[in-house]
Design an enzyme around this catalytic site. Structure first.
Site, PDB file in Angstrom:
ATOM      1  N   LYS A   1       1.943  -3.356   8.790  1.00 33.51           N
ATOM      2  CA  LYS A   1       2.892  -2.648   8.739  1.00 33.51           C
ATOM      3  C   LYS A   1       4.132  -3.338   9.300  1.00 33.51           C
ATOM      4  O   LYS A   1       4.235  -3.668  10.462  1.00 33.51           O
ATOM      5  CB  LYS A   1       2.927  -1.350   9.602  1.00 33.51           C
ATOM      6  CG  LYS A   1       3.971  -0.309   9.317  1.00 33.51           C
ATOM      7  CD  LYS A   1       3.593   1.020   9.935  1.00 33.51           C
ATOM      8  CE  LYS A   1       4.731   1.806   9.792  1.00 33.51           C
ATOM      9  NZ  LYS A   1       4.414   3.349   9.829  1.00 33.51           N
TER      10      LYS A   1
ATOM     11  N   ASP B   1       2.236  15.106  13.113  1.00 31.83           N
ATOM     12  CA  ASP B   1       2.856  15.283  11.594  1.00 31.83           C
ATOM     13  C   ASP B   1       1.453  15.383  10.694  1.00 31.83           C
ATOM     14  O   ASP B   1       1.717  14.616   9.912  1.00 31.83           O
ATOM     15  CB  ASP B   1       3.720  14.065  11.558  1.00 31.83           C
ATOM     16  CG  ASP B   1       4.644  14.202  10.560  1.00 31.83           C
ATOM     17  OD1 ASP B   1       5.036  13.323   9.819  1.00 31.83           O
ATOM     18  OD2 ASP B   1       4.684  15.467   9.726  1.00 31.83           O
TER      19      ASP B   1
ATOM     20  N   ASN C   1       8.253   4.678   9.169  1.00 27.90           N
ATOM     21  CA  ASN C   1       9.363   3.522   9.583  1.00 27.90           C
ATOM     22  C   ASN C   1       8.944   2.203   9.291  1.00 27.90           C
ATOM     23  O   ASN C   1       9.196   1.215   9.933  1.00 27.90           O
ATOM     24  CB  ASN C   1       9.951   3.688  10.965  1.00 27.90           C
ATOM     25  CG  ASN C   1       8.668   3.885  12.070  1.00 27.90           C
ATOM     26  OD1 ASN C   1       7.790   3.496  11.906  1.00 27.90           O
ATOM     27  ND2 ASN C   1       9.180   4.579  13.184  1.00 27.90           N
ATOM     28  N   GLY C   2       8.410   1.961   8.011  1.00 25.07           N
ATOM     29  CA  GLY C   2       8.224   0.545   7.566  1.00 25.07           C
ATOM     30  C   GLY C   2       7.241   0.703   6.324  1.00 25.07           C
ATOM     31  O   GLY C   2       6.683   1.545   5.653  1.00 25.07           O
TER      32      GLY C   2
ATOM     33  N   VAL D   1       3.741  -0.809   4.480  1.00 21.05           N
ATOM     34  CA  VAL D   1       2.385  -1.113   4.655  1.00 21.05           C
ATOM     35  C   VAL D   1       1.944  -1.942   3.382  1.00 21.05           C
ATOM     36  O   VAL D   1       1.803  -1.520   2.300  1.00 21.05           O
ATOM     37  CB  VAL D   1       1.571   0.015   4.941  1.00 21.05           C
ATOM     38  CG1 VAL D   1       0.398  -0.660   5.438  1.00 21.05           C
ATOM     39  CG2 VAL D   1       2.228   1.058   6.095  1.00 21.05           C
TER      40      VAL D   1
ATOM     41  N   GLY E   1       5.600   3.801   4.885  1.00 23.11           N
ATOM     42  CA  GLY E   1       5.509   4.889   5.729  1.00 23.11           C
ATOM     43  C   GLY E   1       6.731   5.558   6.606  1.00 23.11           C
ATOM     44  O   GLY E   1       7.688   5.285   6.040  1.00 23.11           O
TER      45      GLY E   1
ATOM     46  N   LEU F   1       0.832  -1.317   0.067  1.00 18.84           N
ATOM     47  CA  LEU F   1      -0.174   0.030   0.057  1.00 18.84           C
ATOM     48  C   LEU F   1       0.833   1.313   0.071  1.00 18.84           C
ATOM     49  O   LEU F   1       0.352   2.212  -0.590  1.00 18.84           O
ATOM     50  CB  LEU F   1      -0.916  -0.004   1.269  1.00 18.84           C
ATOM     51  CG  LEU F   1      -2.245  -0.859   1.233  1.00 18.84           C
ATOM     52  CD1 LEU F   1      -2.742  -0.947   2.621  1.00 18.84           C
ATOM     53  CD2 LEU F   1      -3.116  -0.669  -0.163  1.00 18.84           C
ATOM     54  N   GLY F   2       2.111   1.232   0.735  1.00 17.92           N
ATOM     55  CA  GLY F   2       2.960   2.254   1.008  1.00 17.92           C
ATOM     56  C   GLY F   2       4.018   2.119   1.845  1.00 17.92           C
ATOM     57  O   GLY F   2       3.908   1.047   2.386  1.00 17.92           O
TER      58      GLY F   2
END
Lengths: 320, 250
Positions: free
Chosen positions: A66, A158, A50-51, A53, A48, A45-46
């Site tokens: 994740k 954020d 720090n990891g 997903v 992020g 999916l993407g």
């Protein structure tokens, strides 16, 4: 500068950059070492903060997994989601966090957590495609989520377009809880133009007002991004101020009616996030009364939303 | 936690080797990070290599960036170095208490609490960062970015709960005896750090090594000698874990 990069060059930490780690193929089966649940990966999916997903299936349902490069970081995020779930439990809402575990991959143990899957488009892209009529409703839904987060003792910190996904039906979800900070602690992960310290509008300590400020910048960035970035690049650090931001708001047709609300957001002048939400609705209603048929649609939507929320609140009170 | 952050755009060209100086700093418990700053130019192979070696000897990290990335890089380096040293110290404690090498080996219930404690330590441990800025002539166009990065770092440190102090030096200093000059002693106030460089004279030599040693002396004078062995005393994780009292020593 991604956090994965820093993790890799820190002395003594042997870490695989999640960006360097190749994308796991669809159909990969992942089983948790401690809880024994299995998941079948569908697609990435993407990536992020720090990891990576992935969309995955667990039994008959779908979820998002994740994988982290660092157990401590990942656990930190899972902690936040778990705490949010605890706070929301009494209100009968579905949990964010579904599982936390480790799995074996390439002979190493990789930590992961599983959360509910959230489809959607990042806010800026959504507004570009769908137009600006829904700003009111999206803002409402976002403030509701922020209110819940703040009431559980956290600040999103954020907040930015990429971390807000809007789905086809106007459903809004915050994603990537990697930057979430406990109220009272220092904010370490942020985007400069969204940071109130950058604009000399307050400290870089996490509190609800920090999110209100970023929320105001969100609309400025989405509707008037070029002028905002130009302002950020040309003003000297010592003279940057809220007044500069308000000038942009005042000189933008769509944002001008919201100036009083934006000023309160930038100066942290709401009582709490629910107050900010109430005033947001009021500001849009007033703007509608002042004229502008193009905003009537989302105002109507908001009123319907409020009615629905009011009814469900009533129902819960009656039933409990 | 003590750190020196060296910001330079070239090679050292006079005095003792900065790599030796950096390892001296590290042996005294001060981590040395280095940022090489380039602006429409190249830092040169020798310079880039030196930057990397200084950081390695100093137990820190290095990066070569453009001026517009400077604020973010300064902030992230400082934070990440601090986080790494806290984590290493915490893992030593985990090994003593539970016989595990890292958080990952703890069962999930224990892990959540251990991580929470680590985060608390990251927030509350004392942090001192001395910035050492290259003031050779070629750095002149980059000074504005440096000033902004200093201001930004002070903002981030101000927000921490733990004691957070910044000191700023530039090199070369005014005379031959002083390889670097102190612009601002330990402070927590972002306002005190504004306009530091408006009147310094940008000169030719780059005595990086001696400048580093002088900053190490400053640490020793103002904070007392902290040997690596003492610094290795791990912060207590405290709370329910092992039933030890929370006692932060980093």
């Amino acid at each position: 500068m991604r956090r994965q990069d820093w993790a890799a060059i820190s002395a003594g930490c042997s870490v695989t950059l999640s960006s360097e780690r190749s994308v796991l193929p669809p159909g990969t089966v992942v089983s948790g070492k401690w809880n024994g649940k299995t998941y079948k990966l569908q697609r990435l999916l993407g990536t992020g903060s720090n990891g990576q997903v992935y969309l995955a299936s667990c039994g008959r349902s779908v979820c998002a997994i994740k994988f982290g490069s660092e157990a401590a970081e990942l656990q930190g995020e899972a902690n936040v989601l778990a705490s949010l779930d605890r706070a929301r439990k009494g209100r009968g809402k579905a949990p964010f966090l579904l599982d936390v575990d480790d799995c074996a991959m390439d002979g190493r143990h990789v930590p992961f957590y599983v959360m509910r899957y959230v489809p959607g488009t990042p806010l800026k892209d959504y507004l570009r495609r769908q137009g600006h009529e829904r700003i009111g409703i999206i803002g409402c839904r976002l403030l509701e989520q922020l209110a819940e987060l703040h009431e559980a003792g956290w600040v999103f910190a954020d907040l930015k377009s990429d971390n807000i996904l809007v789905s086809r039906f106007g459903r809004v979800e915050l994603v990537d809880y990697g930057g979430v900070t406990a109220i009272g602690r220092s904010v370490r992960q942020f985007t400069e133009i969204y940071d109130r310290g950058y604009w000399s509008a307050g400290p870089r300590t996490a509190d609800p007002a920090y999110d209100w400020f970023a929320f105001g910048i969100l609309w400025l960035h989405a509707l008037d991004g070029n002028r905002l970035l130009y302002l950020a690049q040309t003003r000297l650090p010592q003279v940057r101020s809220v007044e500069d931001l308000l000038k942009l708001v005042r000189t933008h047709a769509r944002l001008r009616p919201l100036e009083p609300w934006m000023e309160k957001a930038f100066r942290g002048a709401f009582r709490d996030t629910r107050d900010a939400l109430y005033q947001w609705k009021l500001a849009h209603w007033k703007a509608r009364r002042a004229g502008g048929a193009d905003i009537s649609r989302w105002v109507a939507g908001m009123l319907a939303l409020s009615a629905a929320a009011g009814l469900s609140w009533l129902a819960i009170r009656i039933l409990s | 936690m003590n750190q020196i952050l060296l910001i330079t755009d070239g090679c050292s060209n006079v005095g003792e080797s900065p790599v030796t100086a950096a390892s001296r700093a590290w042996s005294e418990g001060i981590c040395v990070n280095v940022i090489g700053i380039v602006d429409e130019g190249v830092i040169g192979e020798r310079g880039a290599l030196e930057i990397e070696e200084i950081a390695r000897a100093g137990g820190g990290v290095s990066r070569i960036v453009e001026p517009r990335q400077l604020s973010e890089t300064v902030r992230m380096m400082t934070h990440q170095t601090a986080a790494v040293s806290i984590r290493q110290a915490a893992y030593r404690e985990l090994r003593q208490l539970f016989g595990v090498a890292s958080v990952a080996e703890l069962p999930p219930e224990r892990r959540a609490e251990a991580v929470e404690r680590i985060r608390e330590l990251e927030e509350t441990a004392a942090l001192r960062v001395a910035l050492l800025i290259d003031a050779s002539a070629s750095m002149k166009p980059k000074l504005r970015a440096v000033e902004e990065a200093i201001r930004d770092l002070a903002l981030s440190l101000e927000a921490r709960s733990g004691q957070s102090l910044v000191a700023v030096f530039h090199f070369p200093g005014e005379s031959a005896d002083a390889p670097c000059a102190l612009d601002c002693g330990w402070t927590q106030d972002a306002a005190a750090l504004a306009h530091l460089f408006s009147r310094i004279r940008m000169k030719g030599t780059t005595p990086t090594g001696p400048a580093l040693l002088q900053v190490v002396d400053y640490f020793r004078e103002t904070c007392g000698k902290i040997s690596r062995e003492e610094e290795n005393a791990p912060p207590r994780l405290g709370g329910d874990i092992g039933g030890m009292l929370s006692d932060i020593v980093v």
